[in-house]
Design an enzyme around this catalytic site. Sequence first.
Site, PDB file in Angstrom:
ATOM      1  N   HIS A 229      -2.104  -6.262  -6.053  1.00 44.69           N
ATOM      2  CA  HIS A 229      -2.716  -6.815  -4.838  1.00 44.69           C
ATOM      3  C   HIS A 229      -4.238  -6.648  -4.766  1.00 44.69           C
ATOM      4  CE1 HIS A 229      -2.250  -2.672  -3.258  1.00 44.69           C
ATOM      5  NE2 HIS A 229      -3.046  -3.010  -2.269  1.00 44.69           N
ATOM      6  N   HIS A 230      -4.814  -5.820  -5.651  1.00 46.98           N
ATOM      7  CA  HIS A 230      -6.279  -5.732  -5.695  1.00 46.98           C
ATOM      8  C   HIS A 230      -6.888  -6.370  -6.945  1.00 46.98           C
ATOM      9  CE1 HIS A 230      -6.781  -3.545  -1.992  1.00 46.98           C
ATOM     10  NE2 HIS A 230      -5.872  -2.640  -2.373  1.00 46.98           N
TER      11      HIS A 230
ATOM     12  N   HIS B   8      -4.142   3.967  -5.920  1.00 49.19           N
ATOM     13  CA  HIS B   8      -2.980   3.679  -5.062  1.00 49.19           C
ATOM     14  C   HIS B   8      -2.193   2.464  -5.570  1.00 49.19           C
ATOM     15  CE1 HIS B   8      -5.422   0.525  -3.009  1.00 49.19           C
ATOM     16  NE2 HIS B   8      -4.280   0.054  -2.538  1.00 49.19           N
TER      17      HIS B   8
ATOM     18  N   ASP C 243       0.803  -1.227   0.000  1.00 46.40           N
ATOM     19  CA  ASP C 243       0.000   0.000   0.000  1.00 46.40           C
ATOM     20  C   ASP C 243       0.835   1.275   0.000  1.00 46.40           C
ATOM     21  OD1 ASP C 243      -2.622  -0.803  -0.238  1.00 46.40           O
ATOM     22  OD2 ASP C 243      -2.852  -1.185   1.914  1.00 46.40           O
TER      23      ASP C 243
ATOM     24  N   LYS D  42      -0.547   4.540  -1.068  1.00 44.06           N
ATOM     25  CA  LYS D  42      -1.496   5.332  -0.274  1.00 44.06           C
ATOM     26  C   LYS D  42      -0.876   6.644   0.200  1.00 44.06           C
ATOM     27  CE  LYS D  42      -4.735   1.815   1.390  1.00 44.06           C
ATOM     28  NZ  LYS D  42      -5.143   1.023   2.563  1.00 44.06           N
TER      29      LYS D  42
HETATM   30  P1  C2E Z   1      -7.830  -1.735   3.298  1.00 43.20           P
HETATM   31  O1  C2E Z   1      -8.637  -1.135   4.386  1.00 43.20           O
HETATM   32  O2  C2E Z   1      -6.456  -2.157   3.641  1.00 43.20           O
HETATM   33  O3  C2E Z   1      -8.594  -2.969   2.718  1.00 43.20           O
HETATM   34  C1  C2E Z   1      -7.948  -3.866   1.846  1.00 43.20           C
HETATM   35  C2  C2E Z   1      -8.957  -4.765   1.205  1.00 43.20           C
HETATM   36  O4  C2E Z   1      -9.538  -5.617   2.213  1.00 43.20           O
HETATM   37  C3  C2E Z   1     -10.106  -4.092   0.541  1.00 43.20           C
HETATM   38  O5  C2E Z   1      -9.758  -3.675  -0.749  1.00 43.20           O
HETATM   39  C4  C2E Z   1     -11.159  -5.188   0.534  1.00 43.20           C
HETATM   40  O6  C2E Z   1     -10.883  -6.107  -0.504  1.00 43.20           O
HETATM   41  C5  C2E Z   1     -10.895  -5.911   1.850  1.00 43.20           C
HETATM   42  N1  C2E Z   1     -11.800  -5.377   2.902  1.00 43.20           N
HETATM   43  C6  C2E Z   1     -11.498  -4.495   3.876  1.00 43.20           C
HETATM   44  N2  C2E Z   1     -12.585  -4.267   4.659  1.00 43.20           N
HETATM   45  C7  C2E Z   1     -13.564  -5.031   4.187  1.00 43.20           C
HETATM   46  C8  C2E Z   1     -14.944  -5.260   4.579  1.00 43.20           C
HETATM   47  O7  C2E Z   1     -15.440  -4.710   5.554  1.00 43.20           O
HETATM   48  N3  C2E Z   1     -15.675  -6.150   3.839  1.00 43.20           N
HETATM   49  C9  C2E Z   1     -15.131  -6.790   2.772  1.00 43.20           C
HETATM   50  N4  C2E Z   1     -15.905  -7.648   2.097  1.00 43.20           N
HETATM   51  N5  C2E Z   1     -13.855  -6.592   2.357  1.00 43.20           N
HETATM   52  C10 C2E Z   1     -13.081  -5.733   3.061  1.00 43.20           C
HETATM   53  P2  C2E Z   1     -10.554  -2.508  -1.496  1.00 43.20           P
HETATM   54  O8  C2E Z   1     -12.016  -2.661  -1.280  1.00 43.20           O
HETATM   55  O9  C2E Z   1     -10.068  -2.452  -2.881  1.00 43.20           O
HETATM   56  O10 C2E Z   1     -10.122  -1.203  -0.727  1.00 43.20           O
HETATM   57  C11 C2E Z   1      -8.820  -0.650  -0.853  1.00 43.20           C
HETATM   58  C12 C2E Z   1      -8.619   0.404   0.176  1.00 43.20           C
HETATM   59  O11 C2E Z   1      -9.562   1.437  -0.015  1.00 43.20           O
HETATM   60  C13 C2E Z   1      -8.848  -0.085   1.596  1.00 43.20           C
HETATM   61  O12 C2E Z   1      -7.695  -0.698   2.112  1.00 43.20           O
HETATM   62  C14 C2E Z   1      -9.168   1.225   2.292  1.00 43.20           C
HETATM   63  O13 C2E Z   1      -8.016   1.983   2.565  1.00 43.20           O
HETATM   64  C15 C2E Z   1      -9.967   1.954   1.256  1.00 43.20           C
HETATM   65  N6  C2E Z   1     -11.422   1.738   1.436  1.00 43.20           N
HETATM   66  C16 C2E Z   1     -12.161   0.757   0.867  1.00 43.20           C
HETATM   67  N7  C2E Z   1     -13.472   0.884   1.233  1.00 43.20           N
HETATM   68  C17 C2E Z   1     -13.542   1.954   2.046  1.00 43.20           C
HETATM   69  C18 C2E Z   1     -14.637   2.599   2.760  1.00 43.20           C
HETATM   70  O14 C2E Z   1     -15.811   2.198   2.710  1.00 43.20           O
HETATM   71  N8  C2E Z   1     -14.318   3.697   3.504  1.00 43.20           N
HETATM   72  C19 C2E Z   1     -13.048   4.159   3.587  1.00 43.20           C
HETATM   73  N9  C2E Z   1     -12.796   5.215   4.359  1.00 43.20           N
HETATM   74  N10 C2E Z   1     -11.998   3.593   2.933  1.00 43.20           N
HETATM   75  C20 C2E Z   1     -12.252   2.491   2.180  1.00 43.20           C
HETATM   76  C1  SIN Z   2      -0.111  -0.441   4.653  1.00 45.53           C
HETATM   77  O1  SIN Z   2       0.159  -1.554   4.258  1.00 45.53           O
HETATM   78  O2  SIN Z   2       0.749   0.429   4.819  1.00 45.53           O
HETATM   79  C2  SIN Z   2      -1.515  -0.092   4.941  1.00 45.53           C
HETATM   80  C3  SIN Z   2      -2.253  -1.322   5.265  1.00 45.53           C
HETATM   81  C4  SIN Z   2      -3.361  -1.671   4.295  1.00 45.53           C
HETATM   82  O3  SIN Z   2      -4.205  -0.815   4.012  1.00 45.53           O
HETATM   83  O4  SIN Z   2      -3.454  -2.813   3.842  1.00 45.53           O
HETATM   84 FE    FE Z   3      -4.312  -1.734  -1.151  1.00 47.49          FE
HETATM   85 FE    FE Z   4      -3.257  -3.403   3.050  1.00 51.05          FE
END
Ligand code: C2E
Ligand code: SIN
Ligand code: FE
Ligand code: FE
Length: 364
Positions: free
Chosen positions: A279-280, A253, A225, A228
Amino acid sequence: MNTAEKQLAILLEFGKVINRTKSLDDVLESMANFARDILQADRCSIFVYDKQKDELWSKVAHGTKPIRISTKQGVAGYAALSKETQIVVDAYNDYRFNREVDKATGYLTQTILSVPLLDNQENTIGVFQALNKKDEGIFTNIDAELLLLISNYAASAIENAILYDKLRDTQTKIINKLASAAEFKDQETSKHTKRVGLYSALLAEKYGMCRDDITKIELAAPMHDAGKIGIADKLLLKPGKLDEEEFEMMKTHAQLGHDLLFDDENEYLKTAALIALEHHEKWDGSGYPRGKKGEEISIYGRIVAIADVFDALISVRPYKDAWSFKKAHEHLNKSSGTHFDPVLITLFNENIEKIHAIYQELKD
Ligand code: C2E
Ligand code: SIN
Ligand code: FE
Ligand code: FE
Ligand code: SIN
Ligand code: SIN
């Protein structure tokens, strides 16, 4: 062949071997073997000097376990401190000799040839030692010359290895700093990035990847990440759900991280860049930024996708509470074959105890 010809033949062979072998231990071991043959000694040892502790550590020691000796005692210590060749013709009647080493190894030392290994600035970096000339002989000045010659190779091999270690250490530090910078903005713990590295390394190992690749993914995965850093705090720290436009911004990101990390000349950073980019991505092709599908996604990307989502689920985020270990594990299985590579999910399941141990060890 006379003795001189024999020795020349051995030296030539020696040159070939050190060009072929790679790791420092291999190089030093073949040097010790050649020195033993060429000098007609019973054993050879190569010690590396630890300046802080004022000790010599055996890197190679024929016939014994690794040993550690003080430079204040013994023939090797004399060679290290005086930086001069030491020849001993009757160990047990020589004040330089340290009987404790024989006691520890169960060996009976009679004759010794000990030469210092010096770096470019003439600092001691180790000692090359031969024990017990065959057929009750004694080591001569010619033997000393030959061992000094071989020692020059040994010294530069050790010096290069030390330099390389330092370089790798610096690289690792830079990499970890980058990962923490992204983390800091994201208000996540460094434990998260560390766990993602460890889960990834475990999956890589179970998948059958080689040692080098396992180390690479363990070091590179924490940076997934890094991109970010380029995302506004307003989005990263938003307590609620992102709207569509915000999520489009957030998705950048992956590419940002890739462009930030990519370095054609550094294997770790290349891997880190690839991981940041992929990673996504999802197994069924519905991920971002490229919509790659199945094995179009590198094994690194497929592994880190699982490690990252699993760890994101069990962690608190500004926008979500932490899920239980069990619920996160169930989520991975529900998404097997859609989001995740099913083979890797099977490996994850088979090793769930080890995953749990990492989770326990590095709890937030
Ligand atoms: P992250 O918080 O590190 O989450 C990484 C990935 O974990 C997410 O990729 C998603 O695939 C999974 N994930 C995290 N939380 C949940 C959840 O509650 N339910 C499910 N089903 N999966 C989850 P994704 O969706 O591509 O998001 C990438 C990044 O975008 C996230 O990294 C976070 O920083 C941000 N993000 C995503 N959704 C939201 C949101 O609703 N609000 C905010 N503030 N940020 C978000
Ligand atoms: C990071 O790896 O620095 C942030 C963690 C994440 O959103 O997965
Ligand atoms: Fe990511
Ligand atoms: Fe992460
Ligand atoms: C010494 O350097 O005095 C010890 C020689 C040995 O290894 O036996
Ligand atoms: C890339 O990140 O663009 C390619 C990296 C790689 O294949 O190692």
